[in-house]
Design a protein around this motif. Structure first.
Motif, PDB file in Angstrom:
ATOM      1  N   ASP A  30       6.522 -10.977 -23.631  1.00  0.00           N
ATOM      2  CA  ASP A  30       7.546 -10.867 -22.416  1.00  0.00           C
ATOM      3  C   ASP A  30       6.890 -11.926 -21.522  1.00  0.00           C
ATOM      4  N   ALA A  31       5.698 -11.377 -21.207  1.00  0.00           N
ATOM      5  CA  ALA A  31       4.812 -11.838 -20.096  1.00  0.00           C
ATOM      6  C   ALA A  31       4.740 -13.417 -20.353  1.00  0.00           C
ATOM      7  N   LEU A  32       4.133 -13.719 -21.325  1.00  0.00           N
ATOM      8  CA  LEU A  32       3.671 -15.069 -21.690  1.00  0.00           C
ATOM      9  C   LEU A  32       4.771 -16.019 -22.068  1.00  0.00           C
ATOM     10  N   VAL A  33       5.953 -15.458 -22.389  1.00  0.00           N
ATOM     11  CA  VAL A  33       6.947 -16.232 -22.525  1.00  0.00           C
ATOM     12  C   VAL A  33       7.731 -16.773 -21.089  1.00  0.00           C
ATOM     13  N   LEU A  34       7.963 -15.763 -20.668  1.00  0.00           N
ATOM     14  CA  LEU A  34       8.733 -15.672 -19.350  1.00  0.00           C
ATOM     15  C   LEU A  34       7.988 -16.149 -18.094  1.00  0.00           C
ATOM     16  N   ALA A  35       6.797 -15.857 -17.895  1.00  0.00           N
ATOM     17  CA  ALA A  35       6.198 -15.928 -16.556  1.00  0.00           C
ATOM     18  C   ALA A  35       5.309 -17.252 -16.576  1.00  0.00           C
ATOM     19  N   ASP A  36       5.117 -17.661 -15.242  1.00  0.00           N
ATOM     20  CA  ASP A  36       4.333 -18.910 -15.130  1.00  0.00           C
ATOM     21  C   ASP A  36       2.829 -18.417 -14.794  1.00  0.00           C
ATOM     22  N   ARG A  37       2.669 -17.108 -14.248  1.00  0.00           N
ATOM     23  CA  ARG A  37       1.333 -16.375 -13.794  1.00  0.00           C
ATOM     24  C   ARG A  37       1.363 -15.059 -14.012  1.00  0.00           C
ATOM     25  N   LEU A  38       0.240 -14.437 -14.299  1.00  0.00           N
ATOM     26  CA  LEU A  38       0.211 -13.081 -14.721  1.00  0.00           C
ATOM     27  C   LEU A  38      -0.450 -12.300 -13.637  1.00  0.00           C
ATOM     28  N   VAL A  39      -0.177 -11.186 -13.234  1.00  0.00           N
ATOM     29  CA  VAL A  39      -0.918 -10.324 -12.353  1.00  0.00           C
ATOM     30  C   VAL A  39      -1.251  -8.881 -13.012  1.00  0.00           C
ATOM     31  N   ILE A  40      -2.454  -8.728 -13.499  1.00  0.00           N
ATOM     32  CA  ILE A  40      -2.899  -7.319 -14.092  1.00  0.00           C
ATOM     33  C   ILE A  40      -3.251  -6.300 -13.188  1.00  0.00           C
ATOM     34  N   VAL A  41      -2.535  -5.262 -13.188  1.00  0.00           N
ATOM     35  CA  VAL A  41      -2.807  -4.259 -12.176  1.00  0.00           C
ATOM     36  C   VAL A  41      -3.224  -2.828 -13.269  1.00  0.00           C
ATOM     37  N   GLU A  42      -4.319  -2.220 -12.755  1.00  0.00           N
ATOM     38  CA  GLU A  42      -4.722  -1.008 -13.475  1.00  0.00           C
ATOM     39  C   GLU A  42      -5.152   0.074 -12.315  1.00  0.00           C
ATOM     40  N   ASP A  43      -4.502   1.307 -12.336  1.00  0.00           N
ATOM     41  CA  ASP A  43      -5.006   2.397 -11.471  1.00  0.00           C
ATOM     42  C   ASP A  43      -4.598   1.785  -9.807  1.00  0.00           C
ATOM     43  N   GLY A  44      -3.526   1.112  -9.529  1.00  0.00           N
ATOM     44  CA  GLY A  44      -2.963   0.653  -8.525  1.00  0.00           C
ATOM     45  C   GLY A  44      -3.880  -0.361  -7.795  1.00  0.00           C
ATOM     46  N   ARG A  45      -4.622  -1.248  -8.756  1.00  0.00           N
ATOM     47  CA  ARG A  45      -5.396  -2.532  -8.077  1.00  0.00           C
ATOM     48  C   ARG A  45      -5.180  -3.601  -9.092  1.00  0.00           C
ATOM     49  N   VAL A  46      -5.299  -4.654  -8.404  1.00  0.00           N
ATOM     50  CA  VAL A  46      -5.267  -5.841  -9.360  1.00  0.00           C
ATOM     51  C   VAL A  46      -6.615  -5.990  -9.887  1.00  0.00           C
ATOM     52  N   VAL A  47      -6.608  -6.220 -11.312  1.00  0.00           N
ATOM     53  CA  VAL A  47      -7.908  -6.472 -11.891  1.00  0.00           C
ATOM     54  C   VAL A  47      -8.210  -7.789 -12.249  1.00  0.00           C
ATOM     55  N   VAL A  71       0.807  -1.318  -0.113  1.00  0.00           N
ATOM     56  CA  VAL A  71       0.182  -0.173   0.153  1.00  0.00           C
ATOM     57  C   VAL A  71       0.971   1.081  -0.245  1.00  0.00           C
ATOM     58  N   VAL A  72       0.852   2.058  -1.043  1.00  0.00           N
ATOM     59  CA  VAL A  72       1.849   3.353  -1.157  1.00  0.00           C
ATOM     60  C   VAL A  72       0.901   4.336  -1.792  1.00  0.00           C
ATOM     61  N   ASP A  73       0.406   5.541  -0.707  1.00  0.00           N
ATOM     62  CA  ASP A  73      -0.009   6.722  -1.226  1.00  0.00           C
ATOM     63  C   ASP A  73       0.888   7.766  -1.631  1.00  0.00           C
ATOM     64  N   ARG A  74       0.632   7.880  -2.889  1.00  0.00           N
ATOM     65  CA  ARG A  74       1.598   9.120  -3.393  1.00  0.00           C
ATOM     66  C   ARG A  74       0.789  10.175  -4.207  1.00  0.00           C
ATOM     67  N   GLY A  75       0.626  11.360  -3.601  1.00  0.00           N
ATOM     68  CA  GLY A  75      -0.228  12.524  -4.286  1.00  0.00           C
ATOM     69  C   GLY A  75      -1.489  11.903  -4.466  1.00  0.00           C
ATOM     70  N   PHE A 116      -2.483   9.337  -6.105  1.00  0.00           N
ATOM     71  CA  PHE A 116      -2.499   7.937  -6.451  1.00  0.00           C
ATOM     72  C   PHE A 116      -2.231   7.013  -5.300  1.00  0.00           C
ATOM     73  N   ARG A 117      -2.978   5.763  -5.274  1.00  0.00           N
ATOM     74  CA  ARG A 117      -3.039   4.930  -4.343  1.00  0.00           C
ATOM     75  C   ARG A 117      -2.657   3.532  -4.884  1.00  0.00           C
ATOM     76  N   LEU A 118      -1.609   2.627  -4.520  1.00  0.00           N
ATOM     77  CA  LEU A 118      -1.306   1.295  -4.961  1.00  0.00           C
ATOM     78  C   LEU A 118      -1.781   0.555  -3.812  1.00  0.00           C
ATOM     79  N   ASP A 119      -2.561  -0.413  -4.043  1.00  0.00           N
ATOM     80  CA  ASP A 119      -2.948  -1.475  -3.092  1.00  0.00           C
ATOM     81  C   ASP A 119      -3.065  -2.671  -3.788  1.00  0.00           C
ATOM     82  N   VAL A 120      -2.053  -3.368  -3.324  1.00  0.00           N
ATOM     83  CA  VAL A 120      -1.836  -4.561  -4.344  1.00  0.00           C
ATOM     84  C   VAL A 120      -1.221  -5.834  -3.452  1.00  0.00           C
TER      85      VAL A 120
END
Length: 345
Positions: free
Chosen positions: A192-209, A8-12, A14-18
Motif C-alpha cells: 500500500d505504501a509503495l503504490v500510494l505514497a510519494d514518500r515513506l516515514v518509518i516509525v518504531e517505538d514512537g520515533r522516526v527511524v 509529542v504524546v505521553d501515554r502511560g 509510551f512516548r510518541l515523538d515524531v
C-alpha cells in the motif's frame, strides 16, 4: 509546506515523538509495526488525542489547540465508521453540513463526490447494504467532501479481501493523485505504501527511524523492521575495506569499500544452498542449520540458523534436490557482488 507538525504524546509508559512535514499534493505513508505509534500520530493530527508537547501547523495556521470539528481535516478510519442510520448520500453530506453548508448544497456536493468515486447509483443505500469496497469509497468521499487541507487515512484497505483490495487500491491511487491538499496514509502494508505514497516515514517505538522515497529505503534499510519490510537480510558491523566484521566476529565480504560502522544487506534470492562446502566464486560461505521452510510466492523461503540468521529463497526443484528438512545442516553461499554495504552512521 502544508503540514508542519511535531507530535509529542505521553501515554502511560509510551512516548510518541515524531516530526512530520507534508507538502500540498504529496502523499506520505507512515509505516511501522504494531504499537509503533502510527495511529496515535494520526489521532493527534485529527485532534482526537491531546498533545503533551509540540505543535501542528497546517497551511501556516496553528491547529494543536483547535477542536477536532473545526480542523480542515478529513479522516478515513480503518473500519470506515459510517453512520449506520444514514444513507450513503447523507453520510457524505454530513461533513459539509457540519461546516455550515446548507442542506441542499451539501447533498448536491455529496452526490457529486459519490459520482466521482463511482457510486452514483448507491445514494440511498445504508452502510449495511454496501460491500466493503463500496463502504470504503463512501468513507473516502465523506472525507474529501469537506475539501480538507489534510487527508488522513488509517489503514484504509485493511478491512478488504485481497481481490477488492487490489481494485480499491487502484481507485484510491487515482483519487489521491487528484487531491490538492496533503495526505497522510497510516499503514503496516508495504505494498500500500509503495503504490500510494510519494514518500515513506518509518516509525518504531514512537520515533522516526528512517524516511525517504521508496527507492532509497528499499536500497538501504537501517533497522531490522525496515529490512524485513523490503525483504532483505540486514546486518550491522564494522567495515574495513571490503570486509564487514559483525559483532560476534563473523565477517562478510562486500563489493563496496568502506571504513567504519556499516550495514551490509543482501536479498534472500542471493543465498545459494549447497550440501557441501562450495568451491569457486562465492566469497561468503558458512555452515547453517535449517530452522524452517515455508512457501514464499513461487519459491520456498528457508530460514537458516548459524553464525548469522538468514532467509534464503530457493526453487522447489532445488529444495527437492537437496532433500531439505528442518534440522538439516547445509552450506550457505552469497557472492560478494550480491551484497550491498553502506555507512551506518
Amino acid at each position: 509546506m502544508s503540514l508542519d507538525a511535531h507530535l509529542v504524546v505521553d501515554r502511560g509508559g509510551f512516548r510518541l515523538d515524531v516530526r512530520l512535514a507534508i507538502d500540498n499534493g504529496e502523499v506520505v505513508a507512515l509505516l511501522g509495526p504494531n504499537g509503533a505509534g502510527k495511529t496515535t500520530a494520526l489521532r493527534a493530527l485529527a485532534g482526537l488525542q491531546e498533545l503533551s508537547a509540540g505543535h501542528i501547523t497546517l497551511g501556516g495556521e496553528a491547529l494543536h489547540q483547535t477542536p477536532p470539528e473545526r480542523r480542515p481535516i478529513g479522516v478515513v478510519f480503518q473500519d470506515y465508521l459510517l453512520f449506520p442510520h444514514l444513507s450513503a448520500l447523507d453520510n457524505v453530506a454530513f461533513g459539509p453540513r457540519r461546516h455550515g453548508v446548507g442542506r441542499h448544497a451539501a447533498r448536491e456536493r455529496a452526490a457529486g463526490w459519490l459520482d466521482r468515486v463511482g457510486l452514483s447509483g448507491y445514494t440511498n443505500r445504508k452502510p449495511r447494504q454496501l460491500s466493503g469496497g463500496q463502504a470504503q469509497r463512501v468513507a473516502l468521499a465523506r472525507a474529501l467532501a469537506v475539501e480538507p487541507a489534510l487527508l488522513l487515512l488509517d489503514e484504509p484497505l485493511a478491512a478488504l479481501d485481497a481481490r477488492t483490495r487490489l481494485d480499491t487500491r487502484t481507485e484510491l491511487h487515482r483519487h489521491l493523485a487528484e487531491h490538492p491538499g496533503a495526505t497522510l496514509l497510516v499503514t503496516h502494508d508495504p505494498l500500500d505504501a509503495l503504490v500510494l505514497a510519494d514518500r515513506l516515514v518509518i516509525v518504531e517505538d514512537g520515533r522516526v527511524v528512517q524516511e525517504g522515497d521508496a527507492a532509497t529505503i528499499t536500497a538501504q534499510p537501517r533497522t531490522d523492521y525496515v529490512a524485513r519490510l523490503v525483504g532483505l537480510n540486514l546486518y550491522r558491523g564494522h567495515a574495513t575495506g571490503h570486509t564487514v566484521t559483525l559483532r560476534d566476529g563473523f565477517t562478510l565480504t562486500a563489493t563496496d569499500r568502506l571504513d567504519g560502522d556499516a550495514f551490509v544487506a543482501f536479498p534472500p534470492s542471493a543465498v545459494a544452498l549447497h550440501p557441501h562446502q562450495p568451491d569457486g566464486s562465492p566469497r561468503n560461505t558458512w555452515p547453517a542449520t535449517i530452522a524452517g521452510i515455508q512457501r514464499h510466492g513461487d519459491n520456498l523461503r528457508v530460514q537458516l540458523d548459524g553464525p548469522i540468521v538468514v532467509a534464503a529463497d530457493i526453487t522447489p526443484a532445488a529444495a527437492a534436490h537437496l532433500h531439505l528438512a528442518p534440522g538439516q545442516t547445509v552450506w550457505a553461499a552469497v557472492k560478494a557482488t550480491e551484497t550491498r554495504a553502506y555507512p551506518a552512521g
